[in-house]
Design a protein around this motif. Structure first.
Motif, PDB file in Angstrom:
ATOM      1  N   UNK A 129     -38.986 -11.810  67.567  1.00  0.00           N
ATOM      2  CA  UNK A 129     -39.266 -10.609  66.389  1.00  0.00           C
ATOM      3  C   UNK A 129     -38.111 -10.616  65.419  1.00  0.00           C
ATOM      4  N   UNK A 130     -36.876 -10.963  65.781  1.00  0.00           N
ATOM      5  CA  UNK A 130     -36.055 -11.142  64.694  1.00  0.00           C
ATOM      6  C   UNK A 130     -36.237 -11.889  63.380  1.00  0.00           C
ATOM      7  N   UNK A 131     -37.267 -12.901  63.660  1.00  0.00           N
ATOM      8  CA  UNK A 131     -37.616 -13.764  62.537  1.00  0.00           C
ATOM      9  C   UNK A 131     -38.076 -12.930  61.482  1.00  0.00           C
ATOM     10  N   UNK A 132     -39.060 -11.881  61.759  1.00  0.00           N
ATOM     11  CA  UNK A 132     -39.562 -10.928  60.707  1.00  0.00           C
ATOM     12  C   UNK A 132     -38.579 -10.385  59.934  1.00  0.00           C
ATOM     13  N   UNK A 133     -37.428 -10.009  60.314  1.00  0.00           N
ATOM     14  CA  UNK A 133     -36.383  -9.121  59.679  1.00  0.00           C
ATOM     15  C   UNK A 133     -35.519 -10.148  58.862  1.00  0.00           C
ATOM     16  N   UNK A 134     -35.603 -11.354  59.166  1.00  0.00           N
ATOM     17  CA  UNK A 134     -34.433 -12.546  58.524  1.00  0.00           C
ATOM     18  C   UNK A 134     -35.290 -13.258  57.595  1.00  0.00           C
ATOM     19  N   UNK A 135     -36.269 -13.726  57.580  1.00  0.00           N
ATOM     20  CA  UNK A 135     -37.298 -14.615  56.798  1.00  0.00           C
ATOM     21  C   UNK A 135     -37.622 -13.793  55.758  1.00  0.00           C
ATOM     22  N   UNK A 136     -37.275 -14.499  54.449  1.00  0.00           N
ATOM     23  CA  UNK A 136     -37.637 -13.932  53.187  1.00  0.00           C
ATOM     24  C   UNK A 136     -36.820 -12.669  52.505  1.00  0.00           C
ATOM     25  N   UNK A 137     -35.925 -12.139  53.611  1.00  0.00           N
ATOM     26  CA  UNK A 137     -35.249 -10.833  53.243  1.00  0.00           C
ATOM     27  C   UNK A 137     -34.000 -11.118  52.492  1.00  0.00           C
ATOM     28  N   UNK A 138     -33.395 -12.173  52.908  1.00  0.00           N
ATOM     29  CA  UNK A 138     -31.827 -12.444  52.225  1.00  0.00           C
ATOM     30  C   UNK A 138     -32.074 -13.716  51.496  1.00  0.00           C
ATOM     31  N   UNK A 139     -30.773 -14.263  50.810  1.00  0.00           N
ATOM     32  CA  UNK A 139     -30.692 -15.428  50.224  1.00  0.00           C
ATOM     33  C   UNK A 139     -30.867 -16.526  51.083  1.00  0.00           C
TER      34      UNK A 139
END
Length: 150
Positions: A91-101
């Motif tokens: 589920x943490x992938x959703x918060x990581x991908x596309x959110x940061x550099x």
């Protein structure tokens, strides 16, 4: 139980491959998430392909962002015989991908990949230890039912 253990290992392997592909695309090709999802669906098999297909459909059908679609579909991960901690990691992938550099995403995905690799190793060891026991119990139960039925 044997099938659940086997399914858990297969699901972990599938999600591990998908997240590794996601990381590689973000770091090396610098691809956008909408371009990566079809690749994950096409190149990965099993649980990850099915889950990311649902995410993509939710994004296209409902106009949801990747994070929103991912969060909406996280409850579906319980159908893949994963432990709660493994579901939280995925589920943490959703918060990581596309959110940061790209560098930050790669770093965080590397940590997640390490956790999933460890979980996969544990699942394989557990299947090796308990799988035979569950198969033997299934055969024994079948024989007992046959004897009672006679």
């Amino acid at each position: 139980m044997n099938n659940r253990l086997k399914g858990r290992g297969a699901a972990l392997k599938s999600f591990l491959g998908a997240i590794q592909l996601l990381q590689a695309e973000i770091v090396f090709r610098r691809s956008a998430l909408p371009d990566i999802l079809p690749m994950i669906i096409r190149e990965c098999s099993g649980a990850a392909s099915a889950f990311f297909r649902q995410v993509q459909q939710c994004m296209l059908r409902d106009g949801e962002s990747f994070l929103s679609a991912f969060e909406l579909l996280v409850p579906e991960l319980r159908h893949f015989d994963l432990k709660w901690s493994e579901i939280e990691w995925i589920a943490s992938v959703g918060h990581i991908a596309g959110r940061y550099d790209a560098a930050t995403q790669a770093d965080r995905l590397s940590g997640l990949i390490a956790q999933l690799e460890q979980a996969l190793q544990q699942a394989q060891e557990e299947y090796g230890q308990k799988g035979k026991l569950y198969r033997a119990l299934g055969v024994t139960a079948g024989v007992m039912i046959a004897l009672v039925a006679i």
